[in-house]
Design a protein around this motif. Structure first.
Motif, PDB file in Angstrom:
ATOM      1  N   SER A 281      -6.377   2.680   1.648  1.00 29.28           N
ATOM      2  CA  SER A 281      -6.326   1.144   2.554  1.00 29.28           C
ATOM      3  C   SER A 281      -6.986   1.028   3.842  1.00 29.28           C
ATOM      4  O   SER A 281      -7.355  -0.036   3.990  1.00 29.28           O
ATOM      5  CB  SER A 281      -4.697   1.204   2.552  1.00 29.28           C
ATOM      6  OG  SER A 281      -4.270   2.113   3.439  1.00 29.28           O
ATOM      7  N   TRP A 282      -6.878   2.191   4.489  1.00 27.59           N
ATOM      8  CA  TRP A 282      -7.443   1.956   5.837  1.00 27.59           C
ATOM      9  C   TRP A 282      -9.029   1.588   5.574  1.00 27.59           C
ATOM     10  O   TRP A 282      -9.591   1.004   6.311  1.00 27.59           O
ATOM     11  CB  TRP A 282      -7.381   3.254   6.628  1.00 27.59           C
ATOM     12  CG  TRP A 282      -7.957   3.195   7.907  1.00 27.59           C
ATOM     13  CD1 TRP A 282      -7.428   2.591   9.084  1.00 27.59           C
ATOM     14  CD2 TRP A 282      -9.342   3.485   8.490  1.00 27.59           C
ATOM     15  NE1 TRP A 282      -8.100   2.907  10.280  1.00 27.59           N
ATOM     16  CE2 TRP A 282      -9.409   3.320   9.857  1.00 27.59           C
ATOM     17  CE3 TRP A 282     -10.418   4.004   7.777  1.00 27.59           C
ATOM     18  CZ2 TRP A 282     -10.546   3.478  10.565  1.00 27.59           C
ATOM     19  CZ3 TRP A 282     -11.524   4.230   8.460  1.00 27.59           C
ATOM     20  CH2 TRP A 282     -11.394   4.163   9.961  1.00 27.59           C
ATOM     21  N   LEU A 283      -9.659   2.475   4.761  1.00 28.27           N
ATOM     22  CA  LEU A 283     -11.199   2.120   4.645  1.00 28.27           C
ATOM     23  C   LEU A 283     -11.679   0.744   3.870  1.00 28.27           C
ATOM     24  O   LEU A 283     -12.375   0.004   4.280  1.00 28.27           O
ATOM     25  CB  LEU A 283     -11.640   3.212   3.546  1.00 28.27           C
ATOM     26  CG  LEU A 283     -11.916   4.445   4.125  1.00 28.27           C
ATOM     27  CD1 LEU A 283     -12.132   5.481   2.836  1.00 28.27           C
ATOM     28  CD2 LEU A 283     -13.067   4.592   5.085  1.00 28.27           C
ATOM     29  N   ARG A 284     -10.626   0.223   3.027  1.00 31.62           N
ATOM     30  CA  ARG A 284     -10.607  -1.161   2.498  1.00 31.62           C
ATOM     31  C   ARG A 284     -10.607  -2.193   3.513  1.00 31.62           C
ATOM     32  O   ARG A 284     -11.255  -3.225   3.455  1.00 31.62           O
ATOM     33  CB  ARG A 284      -9.500  -1.427   1.277  1.00 31.62           C
ATOM     34  CG  ARG A 284      -9.948  -0.792   0.141  1.00 31.62           C
ATOM     35  CD  ARG A 284      -9.027  -0.830  -0.957  1.00 31.62           C
ATOM     36  NE  ARG A 284      -9.303  -0.386  -2.310  1.00 31.62           N
ATOM     37  CZ  ARG A 284      -8.656  -0.173  -3.301  1.00 31.62           C
ATOM     38  NH1 ARG A 284      -7.452  -0.505  -3.089  1.00 31.62           N
ATOM     39  NH2 ARG A 284      -8.854   0.369  -4.393  1.00 31.62           N
ATOM     40  N   LYS A 285      -9.494  -1.833   4.452  1.00 33.25           N
ATOM     41  CA  LYS A 285      -9.266  -3.068   5.760  1.00 33.25           C
ATOM     42  C   LYS A 285     -10.515  -2.845   6.420  1.00 33.25           C
ATOM     43  O   LYS A 285     -11.088  -3.880   6.903  1.00 33.25           O
ATOM     44  CB  LYS A 285      -7.990  -2.424   6.562  1.00 33.25           C
ATOM     45  CG  LYS A 285      -7.660  -3.680   7.411  1.00 33.25           C
ATOM     46  CD  LYS A 285      -6.440  -3.086   7.837  1.00 33.25           C
ATOM     47  CE  LYS A 285      -5.558  -4.391   7.908  1.00 33.25           C
ATOM     48  NZ  LYS A 285      -4.203  -4.078   8.432  1.00 33.25           N
ATOM     49  N   SER A 286     -11.135  -1.744   6.420  1.00 31.94           N
ATOM     50  CA  SER A 286     -12.383  -1.444   7.465  1.00 31.94           C
ATOM     51  C   SER A 286     -13.411  -2.246   6.782  1.00 31.94           C
ATOM     52  O   SER A 286     -14.320  -3.024   7.479  1.00 31.94           O
ATOM     53  CB  SER A 286     -12.805  -0.044   7.824  1.00 31.94           C
ATOM     54  OG  SER A 286     -13.936   0.041   8.262  1.00 31.94           O
TER      55      SER A 286
ATOM     56  N   ARG B  19     -12.999  -5.969   7.712  1.00 33.09           N
ATOM     57  CA  ARG B  19     -13.230  -6.319   8.767  1.00 33.09           C
ATOM     58  C   ARG B  19     -14.681  -6.463   9.103  1.00 33.09           C
ATOM     59  O   ARG B  19     -15.604  -7.392   9.944  1.00 33.09           O
ATOM     60  CB  ARG B  19     -12.539  -5.207   9.938  1.00 33.09           C
ATOM     61  CG  ARG B  19     -11.194  -5.200   9.818  1.00 33.09           C
ATOM     62  CD  ARG B  19     -10.545  -6.557  10.418  1.00 33.09           C
ATOM     63  NE  ARG B  19      -9.243  -6.653  10.255  1.00 33.09           N
ATOM     64  CZ  ARG B  19      -8.550  -7.378   9.729  1.00 33.09           C
ATOM     65  NH1 ARG B  19      -8.825  -8.210   8.739  1.00 33.09           N
ATOM     66  NH2 ARG B  19      -7.162  -7.269   9.506  1.00 33.09           N
TER      67      ARG B  19
ATOM     68  N   ASP C 187      -2.206   7.449   0.616  1.00 37.35           N
ATOM     69  CA  ASP C 187      -3.165   7.014  -0.177  1.00 37.35           C
ATOM     70  C   ASP C 187      -4.547   7.482   0.117  1.00 37.35           C
ATOM     71  O   ASP C 187      -5.795   7.140  -0.127  1.00 37.35           O
ATOM     72  CB  ASP C 187      -3.370   5.518  -0.415  1.00 37.35           C
ATOM     73  CG  ASP C 187      -3.756   4.727   0.908  1.00 37.35           C
ATOM     74  OD1 ASP C 187      -3.622   5.496   2.003  1.00 37.35           O
ATOM     75  OD2 ASP C 187      -4.119   3.643   0.957  1.00 37.35           O
TER      76      ASP C 187
ATOM     77  N   THR D  27       0.840  -1.432  -0.035  1.00 34.88           N
ATOM     78  CA  THR D  27       0.149   0.120  -0.123  1.00 34.88           C
ATOM     79  C   THR D  27       1.003   1.376   0.090  1.00 34.88           C
ATOM     80  O   THR D  27       1.996   1.144   0.674  1.00 34.88           O
ATOM     81  CB  THR D  27      -1.000   0.111   1.234  1.00 34.88           C
ATOM     82  OG1 THR D  27      -0.040  -0.059   2.351  1.00 34.88           O
ATOM     83  CG2 THR D  27      -1.926  -1.009   1.071  1.00 34.88           C
TER      84      THR D  27
ATOM     85  N   TYR E 104     -20.435   3.853  10.172  1.00 33.82           N
ATOM     86  CA  TYR E 104     -20.389   5.266   9.823  1.00 33.82           C
ATOM     87  C   TYR E 104     -21.626   6.096   9.625  1.00 33.82           C
ATOM     88  O   TYR E 104     -21.747   6.935   8.892  1.00 33.82           O
ATOM     89  CB  TYR E 104     -19.926   4.613   8.320  1.00 33.82           C
ATOM     90  CG  TYR E 104     -18.540   4.168   8.177  1.00 33.82           C
ATOM     91  CD1 TYR E 104     -17.462   5.076   8.033  1.00 33.82           C
ATOM     92  CD2 TYR E 104     -18.102   3.143   8.451  1.00 33.82           C
ATOM     93  CE1 TYR E 104     -16.207   4.621   8.180  1.00 33.82           C
ATOM     94  CE2 TYR E 104     -16.939   2.407   8.352  1.00 33.82           C
ATOM     95  CZ  TYR E 104     -15.836   3.185   8.207  1.00 33.82           C
ATOM     96  OH  TYR E 104     -14.771   2.894   8.135  1.00 33.82           O
TER      97      TYR E 104
ATOM     98  N   GLY F  32      -6.264   7.466   2.863  1.00 31.42           N
ATOM     99  CA  GLY F  32      -7.092   6.411   3.732  1.00 31.42           C
ATOM    100  C   GLY F  32      -7.915   5.428   3.003  1.00 31.42           C
ATOM    101  O   GLY F  32      -8.593   4.541   3.667  1.00 31.42           O
TER     102      GLY F  32
END
Length: 162
Positions: free
Chosen positions: A77-82, A85, A73, A69, A105, A75
Motif C-alpha cells: 500500500s505504501w508503494l502504491r501510494k508512492s 504521489r 501487506d 488496506t 528509487y 509495504g
C-alpha cells in the motif's frame, strides 16, 4: 359639507400590519446577508468560501471510495501510494515520470522490482489468512502421544494425593 375627507387615502389595519411584516423580513434578510459577508471574509476553509457546501467537489465516485488496506501487506500500500504521489508530482511539475522515479528509487526497474516483490508477499499472506487461519490444527502422532502421556501423568499424580 366638504368632500375633502373622501379624497383621503384609507388603509386598513391588516394592510398596515402586512407592510410592517414585509419591512421586518427585509431587515432580517439584510442583516443575514451582512453577517454572511463578514463570515465569508474570515473563513479559512476554502470549501465554505463563496457559498460552498463545506465539502470538496466529487470528481469521480470511484476515486472517493478508498480501499481498505491490510496492515501487514509488505509495504504494498505504501508503494502504491508512492507511485500515485510521483504521478501527481510529474503532472504538477510537468516533468517526466521516470525522472522522478529515478530520483527517489534509483531507476524505474528498481521500483518495479520492489512493487512486484511486495505484491507477491502480500498475495502469499492473503492466501494464508484465507485458507489456513481458521482451520483446526492437526496434531502429528508424536504430539498426540505426548498429550496422552501428560494426561496419564496428571491422573497418576492425583491418585498419589488421595
Amino acid at each position: 359639507m366638504n368632500l375633502d375627507f373622501m379624497s383621503l387615502k384609507t388603509t386598513s389595519v391588516a394592510a398596515v400590519k402586512g407592510e410592517r411584516q414585509k419591512e421586518k423580513v427585509l431587515e432580517r434578510q439584510k442583516a443575514q446577508e451582512l453577517e454572511q459577508a463578514m463570515l465569508a471574509e474570515r473563513e479559512l476553509n476554502p470549501y465554505w468560501k463563496d457559498g460552498g457546501t463545506g465539502l470538496p467537489p466529487e470528481e469521480d465516485e470511484a476515486a472517493s471510495v478508498k480501499k481498505v488496506t491490510v496492515v501487514e501487506d509488505a509495504g504494498l500500500s505504501w508503494l502504491r501510494k508512492s507511485y500515485r504521489r510521483m504521478k501527481e508530482q510529474a503532472e504538477r511539475e510537468k516533468r517526466n515520470f521516470e525522472e522522478i522515479v529515478a530520483e527517489r528509487y534509483g531507476s524505474m526497474e528498481v521500483f518495479q522490482s520492489r512493487l512486484e516483490e511486495a505484491e507477491k508477499v502480500a498475495s502469499r499472506k492473503e492466501n494464508y489468512y484465507r485458507s489456513d487461519r481458521w482451520k483446526k490444527t492437526d496434531y502429528s502422532e508424536s504430539e498426540k502421544e505426548k498429550k496422552e502421556q501428560h494426561m496419564k501423568k496428571e491422573t497418576r499424580d492425583e491418585g498419589d494425593r488421595n
